[in-house]
Design a protein around this motif. Structure first.
Motif, PDB file in Angstrom:
ATOM      1  N   THR A  33     -25.939  17.207  13.591  1.00 56.66           N
ATOM      2  CA  THR A  33     -24.932  16.165  13.726  1.00 56.66           C
ATOM      3  C   THR A  33     -24.135  16.628  14.531  1.00 56.66           C
ATOM      4  OG1 THR A  33     -23.613  16.182  11.719  1.00 56.66           O
ATOM      5  CG2 THR A  33     -26.044  15.112  11.450  1.00 56.66           C
ATOM      6  N   GLY A  35     -20.672  13.368  15.583  1.00 58.16           N
ATOM      7  CA  GLY A  35     -20.393  12.114  16.137  1.00 58.16           C
ATOM      8  C   GLY A  35     -18.187  12.316  15.881  1.00 58.16           C
ATOM      9  N   TYR A  37     -15.272  10.714  13.280  1.00 52.90           N
ATOM     10  CA  TYR A  37     -14.265  10.117  12.286  1.00 52.90           C
ATOM     11  C   TYR A  37     -13.472   9.891  12.706  1.00 52.90           C
ATOM     12  CZ  TYR A  37     -16.836  12.347   8.418  1.00 52.90           C
ATOM     13  OH  TYR A  37     -18.087  13.278   7.500  1.00 52.90           O
ATOM     14  N   LEU A  47     -15.685   8.575   7.847  1.00 53.50           N
ATOM     15  CA  LEU A  47     -16.634   8.096   8.618  1.00 53.50           C
ATOM     16  C   LEU A  47     -17.533   7.089   8.836  1.00 53.50           C
ATOM     17  CD1 LEU A  47     -19.453  10.459   9.828  1.00 53.50           C
ATOM     18  CD2 LEU A  47     -20.900   9.634   7.669  1.00 53.50           C
ATOM     19  N   THR A  50     -22.697   8.625  13.300  1.00 52.69           N
ATOM     20  CA  THR A  50     -23.092  10.037  13.369  1.00 52.69           C
ATOM     21  C   THR A  50     -24.487   9.738  14.455  1.00 52.69           C
ATOM     22  OG1 THR A  50     -23.795  10.079  11.824  1.00 52.69           O
ATOM     23  CG2 THR A  50     -22.113  11.121  11.465  1.00 52.69           C
ATOM     24  N   THR A  57     -29.049   7.661  13.500  1.00 57.55           N
ATOM     25  CA  THR A  57     -27.656   7.413  14.080  1.00 57.55           C
ATOM     26  C   THR A  57     -27.646   6.740  12.467  1.00 57.55           C
ATOM     27  OG1 THR A  57     -28.459   5.123  14.702  1.00 57.55           O
ATOM     28  CG2 THR A  57     -27.515   7.132  16.269  1.00 57.55           C
ATOM     29  N   CYS A  95     -13.704  13.686  16.773  1.00 51.61           N
ATOM     30  CA  CYS A  95     -15.193  13.890  17.082  1.00 51.61           C
ATOM     31  C   CYS A  95     -15.600  14.998  16.554  1.00 51.61           C
ATOM     32  CB  CYS A  95     -15.280  14.325  18.822  1.00 51.61           C
ATOM     33  SG  CYS A  95     -16.868  14.927  18.913  1.00 51.61           S
ATOM     34  N   TYR A  96     -16.763  15.721  15.652  1.00 51.98           N
ATOM     35  CA  TYR A  96     -16.556  16.599  15.418  1.00 51.98           C
ATOM     36  C   TYR A  96     -18.492  17.072  15.275  1.00 51.98           C
ATOM     37  CZ  TYR A  96     -20.183  14.115  12.141  1.00 51.98           C
ATOM     38  OH  TYR A  96     -21.492  13.728  11.973  1.00 51.98           O
ATOM     39  N   ARG A  98     -21.702  19.500  13.556  1.00 45.26           N
ATOM     40  CA  ARG A  98     -22.000  20.151  12.637  1.00 45.26           C
ATOM     41  C   ARG A  98     -23.029  20.866  12.964  1.00 45.26           C
ATOM     42  NH1 ARG A  98     -21.320  19.492   7.552  1.00 45.26           N
ATOM     43  NH2 ARG A  98     -19.854  17.142   7.475  1.00 45.26           N
TER      44      ARG A  98
END
Length: 114
Positions: A33, A35, A37, A47, A50, A57, A95-96, A98
């Motif tokens: 994923t 998305g 935060y 959050l 995502t 989504t 932004c992240y 995973r």
């Protein structure tokens, strides 16, 4: 080394729009994923939205109908289109990505004036 580079934050009036971008490198990297935060001083990171590798989504209730997350796979870039912005949307947006681990961007400030 995974890197996430964000852009698109800024100052906008209530009701306005902004689009955040997050470019992941290397471009060939896969993910589970990606998305966004957001965080305001004194509060935990929240959050926002995502998107999965299958393009599914998920949104926090407070932004549903106003924010849209999308991805350009060719560029490995995730976007967050934010419309009808409210002062309570003011935060640093992170932004992240995973996969086996979680990787973070440096954060971009979004300020919505009333």
């Amino acid at each position: 080394q995974v890197q996430l580079v964000e852009s698109g934050g800024g100052l906008v009036q209530s009701g306005g729009s902004l689009r955040l971008s997050c470019a992941a490198s290397p471009r060939s990297i896969s993910f589970n994923t990606m998305g966004w935060y957001r965080q305001v001083p004194g509060k935990s990171r929240e959050l926002v939205a995502t998107i999965g590798s299958d393009r599914s989504t998920l949104y926090v209730e407070s932004v549903k109908g106003r924010f849209t997350i999308s991805i350009d796979n060719a560029k490995n870039t995730v976007y967050l289109q934010m419309n009808s912005l409210k002062p309570e949307d003011t935060a640093v947006y992170y932004c992240y990505l995973r996969r086996n681990n979680v990787y973070w961007g440096q954060g971009t400030q979004v300020t919505v004036s009333s």
